[in-house]
Design a protein around this motif. Structure first.
Motif, PDB file in Angstrom:
ATOM      1  N   ILE A   1       0.851  -1.200   0.000  1.00 53.98           N
ATOM      2  CA  ILE A   1       0.000   0.000   0.000  1.00 53.98           C
ATOM      3  C   ILE A   1       0.886   1.249   0.000  1.00 53.98           C
ATOM      4  O   ILE A   1       1.951   1.256   0.598  1.00 53.98           O
ATOM      5  CB  ILE A   1      -0.915   0.009   1.259  1.00 53.98           C
ATOM      6  CG1 ILE A   1      -1.869  -1.193   1.209  1.00 53.98           C
ATOM      7  CG2 ILE A   1      -1.704   1.298   1.379  1.00 53.98           C
ATOM      8  CD1 ILE A   1      -2.714  -1.358   2.461  1.00 53.98           C
ATOM      9  N   ASP A   2       0.406   2.309  -0.644  1.00 53.64           N
ATOM     10  CA  ASP A   2       1.224   3.523  -0.713  1.00 53.64           C
ATOM     11  C   ASP A   2       1.034   4.360   0.554  1.00 53.64           C
ATOM     12  O   ASP A   2       0.372   5.394   0.547  1.00 53.64           O
ATOM     13  CB  ASP A   2       0.844   4.346  -1.952  1.00 53.64           C
ATOM     14  CG  ASP A   2       1.831   5.487  -2.162  1.00 53.64           C
ATOM     15  OD1 ASP A   2       2.891   5.487  -1.492  1.00 53.64           O
ATOM     16  OD2 ASP A   2       1.535   6.387  -2.968  1.00 53.64           O
ATOM     17  N   ASN A   3       1.603   3.847   1.657  1.00 51.90           N
ATOM     18  CA  ASN A   3       1.493   4.567   2.933  1.00 51.90           C
ATOM     19  C   ASN A   3       2.712   4.173   3.758  1.00 51.90           C
ATOM     20  O   ASN A   3       2.906   3.008   4.107  1.00 51.90           O
ATOM     21  CB  ASN A   3       0.191   4.147   3.619  1.00 51.90           C
ATOM     22  CG  ASN A   3       0.054   4.726   5.018  1.00 51.90           C
ATOM     23  OD1 ASN A   3       1.007   4.742   5.809  1.00 51.90           O
ATOM     24  ND2 ASN A   3      -1.138   5.198   5.334  1.00 51.90           N
ATOM     25  N   GLU A   4       3.537   5.166   4.054  1.00 44.58           N
ATOM     26  CA  GLU A   4       4.839   4.871   4.660  1.00 44.58           C
ATOM     27  C   GLU A   4       4.689   4.131   5.995  1.00 44.58           C
ATOM     28  O   GLU A   4       5.383   3.159   6.272  1.00 44.58           O
ATOM     29  CB  GLU A   4       5.623   6.172   4.863  1.00 44.58           C
ATOM     30  CG  GLU A   4       7.057   5.919   5.275  1.00 44.58           C
ATOM     31  CD  GLU A   4       7.899   7.200   5.317  1.00 44.58           C
ATOM     32  OE1 GLU A   4       9.103   7.082   5.583  1.00 44.58           O
ATOM     33  OE2 GLU A   4       7.348   8.299   5.081  1.00 44.58           O
TER      34      GLU A   4
ATOM     35  N   ALA B   1       3.610   0.517   5.492  1.00 40.40           N
ATOM     36  CA  ALA B   1       4.702  -0.298   4.938  1.00 40.40           C
ATOM     37  C   ALA B   1       5.701  -0.649   6.040  1.00 40.40           C
ATOM     38  O   ALA B   1       6.160  -1.784   6.159  1.00 40.40           O
ATOM     39  CB  ALA B   1       5.399   0.457   3.808  1.00 40.40           C
TER      40      ALA B   1
ATOM     41  N   SER C   1       3.938  -0.110  -4.022  1.00 45.93           N
ATOM     42  CA  SER C   1       4.288   1.305  -3.882  1.00 45.93           C
ATOM     43  C   SER C   1       5.777   1.454  -3.592  1.00 45.93           C
ATOM     44  O   SER C   1       6.457   0.490  -3.229  1.00 45.93           O
ATOM     45  CB  SER C   1       3.515   1.916  -2.710  1.00 45.93           C
ATOM     46  OG  SER C   1       4.050   1.412  -1.492  1.00 45.93           O
ATOM     47  N   GLY C   2       6.271   2.681  -3.721  1.00 47.86           N
ATOM     48  CA  GLY C   2       7.679   2.940  -3.405  1.00 47.86           C
ATOM     49  C   GLY C   2       8.015   2.549  -1.969  1.00 47.86           C
ATOM     50  O   GLY C   2       9.036   1.910  -1.706  1.00 47.86           O
ATOM     51  N   HIS C   3       7.126   2.909  -1.026  1.00 46.71           N
ATOM     52  CA  HIS C   3       7.405   2.587   0.382  1.00 46.71           C
ATOM     53  C   HIS C   3       7.453   1.077   0.593  1.00 46.71           C
ATOM     54  O   HIS C   3       8.289   0.565   1.337  1.00 46.71           O
ATOM     55  CB  HIS C   3       6.327   3.193   1.288  1.00 46.71           C
ATOM     56  CG  HIS C   3       6.321   4.692   1.276  1.00 46.71           C
ATOM     57  ND1 HIS C   3       7.421   5.441   1.601  1.00 46.71           N
ATOM     58  CD2 HIS C   3       5.343   5.584   0.942  1.00 46.71           C
ATOM     59  CE1 HIS C   3       7.124   6.736   1.495  1.00 46.71           C
ATOM     60  NE2 HIS C   3       5.875   6.851   1.084  1.00 46.71           N
TER      61      HIS C   3
ATOM     62  N   ARG D   1       8.240  -1.139  -1.620  1.00 43.99           N
ATOM     63  CA  ARG D   1       9.459  -1.666  -2.250  1.00 43.99           C
ATOM     64  C   ARG D   1      10.657  -1.433  -1.316  1.00 43.99           C
ATOM     65  O   ARG D   1      11.491  -2.301  -1.113  1.00 43.99           O
ATOM     66  CB  ARG D   1       9.679  -0.953  -3.593  1.00 43.99           C
ATOM     67  CG  ARG D   1      10.623  -1.699  -4.535  1.00 43.99           C
ATOM     68  CD  ARG D   1      10.673  -1.088  -5.934  1.00 43.99           C
ATOM     69  NE  ARG D   1       9.417  -0.551  -6.426  1.00 43.99           N
ATOM     70  CZ  ARG D   1       8.431  -1.292  -6.921  1.00 43.99           C
ATOM     71  NH1 ARG D   1       8.563  -2.595  -7.012  1.00 43.99           N
ATOM     72  NH2 ARG D   1       7.306  -0.728  -7.324  1.00 43.99           N
TER      73      ARG D   1
ATOM     74  N   PRO E   1       6.976   2.346  -9.283  1.00 44.56           N
ATOM     75  CA  PRO E   1       6.885   3.395  -8.253  1.00 44.56           C
ATOM     76  C   PRO E   1       8.091   3.300  -7.302  1.00 44.56           C
ATOM     77  O   PRO E   1       8.440   2.214  -6.837  1.00 44.56           O
ATOM     78  CB  PRO E   1       5.590   3.043  -7.498  1.00 44.56           C
ATOM     79  CG  PRO E   1       4.836   2.115  -8.383  1.00 44.56           C
ATOM     80  CD  PRO E   1       5.846   1.406  -9.224  1.00 44.56           C
TER      81      PRO E   1
ATOM     82  N   THR F   1      10.554   5.543  -4.068  1.00 45.30           N
ATOM     83  CA  THR F   1      10.741   6.741  -3.237  1.00 45.30           C
ATOM     84  C   THR F   1      12.112   7.309  -3.589  1.00 45.30           C
ATOM     85  O   THR F   1      12.848   6.722  -4.378  1.00 45.30           O
ATOM     86  CB  THR F   1      10.753   6.420  -1.728  1.00 45.30           C
ATOM     87  OG1 THR F   1      11.968   5.714  -1.425  1.00 45.30           O
ATOM     88  CG2 THR F   1       9.568   5.554  -1.327  1.00 45.30           C
TER      89      THR F   1
ATOM     90  N   THR G   1      14.734   4.496  -2.769  1.00 48.43           N
ATOM     91  CA  THR G   1      14.667   3.099  -3.216  1.00 48.43           C
ATOM     92  C   THR G   1      15.942   2.632  -3.906  1.00 48.43           C
ATOM     93  O   THR G   1      16.474   1.563  -3.607  1.00 48.43           O
ATOM     94  CB  THR G   1      13.475   2.898  -4.184  1.00 48.43           C
ATOM     95  OG1 THR G   1      12.318   3.511  -3.606  1.00 48.43           O
ATOM     96  CG2 THR G   1      13.216   1.423  -4.421  1.00 48.43           C
TER      97      THR G   1
END
Length: 932
Positions: free
Chosen positions: A232-235, A238, A291-293, A295, A345, A347, A350
């Motif tokens: 999910i895209d939420n730091e 994650a 999401s980046g977070h 990953r 995606p 951050t 990453t």
């Protein structure tokens, strides 16, 4: 009558029982039971053997023996009470209660029975409360959490309660038994971030330290489900899910020390689950759905759990498995070019995290064939991407090489040297598209290193980059090519006479970097490169000085250091190390300089602006611009990016900043005390020592509660004690003693912690030290520790010189040392009367030393001496009291005690009077007659 007579065996057993030989008694009773035919006698023997088992704490056998006696006679009060005791110990409170109830009915006046009845009744009530409330409490929490209409703060409270409950084993078990996992999944399904967080954190608690439960939860929740939550895209989510995976990993790999009974066989084999988790994480690394977070956290989990923790372990199969199944996926992350469409995606962090992982994997390989295989996979991957007709694919390949150069440099370096790669990079530098130029220039920068094997870079790099720098209109490209030039040009460290650029150009370049750094119109990524440039240019002292005078530039750098982009930490740390001159200095030996000049060799010289006063000024300016709060944020970064090397640099900077005691208040006010603790606890040895030294400087002159809030203050003790080791230098020993003295004066809890960390032998060692200041600091530290019971015990022990040393230190000619030594003696003799006598046995000079204390001109020393005399008169050792009063001490006491009141010397006067009163009480002197 043979020995087979049950009655005789029973009597034998009774004799052994009376004598306390329980094992022999059990042996006799057991033989008797085998041969006894009489039911009533048998009941008595069982009842007796039950008493034996109670004594042996074998409660199950005790209860079953008592039951056999009760079967024969339901009113056997001894057997009933014994069974009650055994059942209580087995936790069967209600059954125990029934037995004692019967006892009390049979003997209503028996106090023991009534007392037990009352106690068990209360225990049962308490237990009922918890059994019923608990489970309804768990249900209740879930009801609140899953109720759409419930107000927010009630839901938040329930979520917190649930997390707290899951962190203790009994609570975790209760949630689990009460259908907790499906209910937690319902919370996750709501899709609300705060609900997902609470559920994930609760699951983490439930999986911690319990292998069986962790495995059950994996299968109930599903590894795919956990991965999709981490994606999910939420730091925050994650990070929490990453923590859940870590808890599961630790429980499954034997971080769990629990004893298992019968279910051992069911829980043992976690290998399959661990493999599935590893494959799922590798799947996440290159998946577009993540999401980046997510990953970042997948990569972090791999970094933390795949390579061996310790090279002594033989087995690196996890790494080999990861390379086989996932190396290409990690390379794909490194090759992403965010400016292009259709990328994964990411951050800001990453790609650096991926490089760090590549480095750790490569580093974990054990032999050339393994390393060659790693290189071949990289080589093949890059060849498969290079396509003259497809620029996007080609720059992906070049960016992948950049990723390798920031990770396992050798691997990247070898690739740059491969045929055609360099030419392609040069061609890209001349491309029409900005993105092609950027990727190529960045790759060139990463390849530009002293270690570079690509002779091409060494020969052509500078001219190539200068060319781009001059021609390009694009600021973003300009900055990057400039950094490359700085990097290739910085060879001489802080050596003044080795400049590759013409005089003055270094300052010009630096000025340009500062201008970019302060320009908010330029994107963060590009401004980051400006700091990278300064990291090289600040090797030059003129550049350092200009930089710290430019407050706007400093503040801009600190803001960037606090931003979410952590790839910048290393350059900021380098720049600060340069500005404060706290790198490892090469000693310049004058004879060698002469020799070198004579033989026409190059001589490193020091720049005038690298002298002490300039460094001091720079430190003040950095502090004023807020460097401490930037450092406090940097220290919190994720370990994958905050490498041990960077930590060491930050420790060096902290130590340089805390040099002047006047600045330490500023450092504390901006959170520097707290920030140093993690640096002192983990990292390189040099880094830990520097951070511990800075901690000692701060601890020596701050209020510990403010400098290290809450429980943190206890973590400061160990780093300080580590500086007491003899292989540390005198300054470190001294400042650590000062810091410990301040902490020891603060609270009993801290004193106990200092003793627990085995500081006493070290402190005592330094009390013998030749060096006056160190000896004084150690004695002052001991003085603040003597109220501790364990310290007093050391002085009471025989066979050492501790007490003797303290008495002799009181006789040294040094006010501060005497104040500390006499203070320690005064407190010891007050706390332990035995030490009053011991004091007189350790050295023949004791009386003379005490007299000198009592006659001292310094009222603080005199007061301490008189308190020691008072303690000795008070010590129940009448011989000693008599000896004192028969010596010159009496005259000294009389002179001091009869003096006029005097506010400057009131404490010693009052102490002398108290001694005289005590001597009168003991009948050693006549009461004073007041003069007529």
């Amino acid at each position: 009558m043979g020995m087979e007579d049950p009655i005789q065996l029973k009597d034998e057993g009774n004799k052994f029982f009376q004598a306390g030989d329980i094992d022999k008694a059990i042996e006799c009773y057991t033989k008797a039971i085998k041969v006894c035919k009489d039911k009533k006698v048998l009941a008595v023997i069982h009842r007796n053997r039950s008493a034996c088992y109670l004594k042996k704490e074998n409660y199950t056998s005790a209860a079953s023996d008592a039951s056999k006696a009760i079967d024969v006679d339901a009113k056997d009060i001894k057997a009933l009470y014994r069974r009650c005791q055994a059942l209580e110990k087995l936790g069967k409170l209600d059954m125990a209660f029934k037995d004692v109830q019967r006892c009390a009915t049979l003997e209503p006046k028996n106090k023991t029975f009534l007392e037990t009845l009352r106690r068990l009744g209360a225990d049962i009530q308490a237990k009922l409360k918890t059994t019923f409330s608990t489970d309804s409490r768990v249900q209740n929490m879930f009801d609140i959490l899953l109720d759409e209409e419930m107000e927010k703060d009630k839901r938040e409270k329930a979520a917190n309660n649930l997390i707290v409950l899951s962190r203790e084993d009994a609570g975790a078990e209760r949630i689990f038994q009460n259908n907790g996992v499906p209910l937690l999944l319902n919370m996750i399904e709501t899709g609300k971030p705060e609900m997902i967080l609470a559920a994930v954190r609760t699951l983490s608690g439930m999986c911690t330290g319990h292998k069986a439960r962790a495995m059950a939860i994996i299968h109930m929740v599903g590894i795919d489900k956990m991965c999709s939550i981490m994606a999910i895209d939420n730091e925050e989510i994650a990070l929490a899910t990453c923590n859940l995976f870590q808890c599961i990993n630790d429980s499954l790999t034997g971080g769990d020390t629990r004893e298992y009974g019968k279910e051992e066989a069911l829980v043992l084999d976690a290998a399959k689950d661990l493999k599935t988790i590893l494959l799922s994480l590798l799947e996440m690394v290159a998946s577009k759905k993540v999401s980046g977070h997510g990953r970042d956290q997948a990569l972090n989990l791999l970094t933390k759990n795949v390579p061996r923790k310790d090279k002594k372990e033989k087995d690196n199969t996890r790494t080999l498995f990861t390379i086989d199944h996932g190396l290409k996926k990690i390379l794909k992350v490194c090759g992403q070019v965010p400016e292009l469409p259709d990328q994964l995606p990411l951050t800001e962090n990453t790609q650096l995290i991926a490089s760090v992982l590549l480095n750790k994997l490569y580093d974990d390989l054990k032999c050339d064939p393994e390393r060659n295989n790693f290189r071949d996979i990289c080589d093949e991957y890059i060849k498969s991407k290079i396509d003259p007709n497809n620029m996007d694919k080609t720059i992906h390949a070049v960016n992948t090489i950049s990723g390798l150069l920031q990770g396992p440099f050798d691997v990247g370096n070898a690739l740059v040297g491969h045929q055609g790669i360099m030419e392609m990079m040069v061609a890209l530098c001349g491309s029409e598209r900005e993105v092609d130029q950027m990727v190529a220039v960045e790759a060139l920068i990463h390849a530009s290193s002293k270690m570079s094997r690509a002779s091409f870079i060494i020969t052509n790099g500078v001219s190539l980059l200068k060319d781009i720098y001059k021609k390009t209109k694009n600021e973003r490209i300009k900055i990057r090519s400039l950094v490359g030039l700085c990097k290739l040009g910085s060879a001489g460290g802080d050596d003044y006479s080795m400049r590759q650029f013409a005089e003055g150009s270094t300052e010009k370049l630096a000025k340009q970097c500062r201008k970019w750094l302060c320009n908010p119109q330029i994107d963060t990524k590009t401004r980051k490169w400006a700091i990278e440039g300064l990291a090289y240019l600040t090797n030059d002292a003129d550049v350092k000085d200009d930089f710290v005078e430019d407050e706007a530039a400093l503040k801009a750098m600190f803001e960037l250091a606090k931003s979410k982009d952590k790839t910048i930490l290393y350059s900021v740390a380098c720049t600060l190390v340069n500005c404060t001159n706290c790198y490892e200095k090469k000693e310049i030996i004058p004879e060698l300089v002469q020799l070198a000049k004579f033989s026409k060799q190059h001589v490193p010289e020091q720049h005038p602006k690298d002298k002490k006063d300039f460094i001091k000024m720079r430190v003040k300016r950095l502090l004023k611009a807020g460097v401490t709060s930037a450092l406090a944020v940097m220290v919190k970064a994720d370990n994958a990016i905050l490498t041990d090397q960077t930590k060491e640099m930050l420790s060096r900077v902290f130590l340089a900043l805390s040099e002047d005691p006047k600045d330490r208040g500023t450092i504390v006010a901006q959170g520097g005390g707290k920030a140093l603790i993690p640096l002192a606890l983990e990292g390189t040895d040099a880094g830990k020592v520097k951070a511990s030294h800075a901690l000692a400087k701060i601890a020596a002159i701050s209020n510990p509660e403010i400098a290290f809030p809450g429980e943190r203050v206890y973590e400061v003790v160990r780093p300080l004690v580590s500086l007491l080791h003899t292989d540390r230098d005198g300054m470190q020993n001294f400042e650590a003693l000062k810091g410990l003295t301040n902490l020891a004066g603060f609270s009993e809890k801290l004193r106990v912690k200092i003793v627990k960390e085995k500081a006493l032998p070290e402190i005592e060692n330094y009390m013998f030290e030749e060096h006056d200041q160190i000896r004084q600091a150690a004695t002052e530290c001991m003085c603040n520790l003597v109220t501790c019971k364990e310290v007093q015990d050391r002085y009471l022990e025989d066979g050492n010189d501790k007490m003797k040393l303290l008495v002799l230190l009181c006789g040294e000619d040094d006010d501060n040392l005497q104040i500390a030594a006499a203070g320690a003696l005064a407190m010891l003799t007050a706390a332990q009367k035995k030490l009053c006598t011991k004091l007189t046995l350790v050295t023949t000079q004791w009386l003379e030393i005490l007299q000198r204390l009592c006659l001292h001109v310094n009222p603080r020393i005199q007061h301490r001496g008189l308190v020691i005399i008072y303690n000795m008169l008070n010590s129940d050792d009448n011989e000693l009291a008599k000896k004192l009063i028969e010596s010159e001490i009496l005259e000294i006491l009389s002179v001091i005690g009869k003096a006029e009141d005097n506010p400057k010397r009131q404490e010693p006067i009052d102490a002398a009077r108290a001694c005289l009163v005590r001597a009168m009480d003991l009948g050693l002197i006549k009461p004073f007659t007041s003069p007529s």
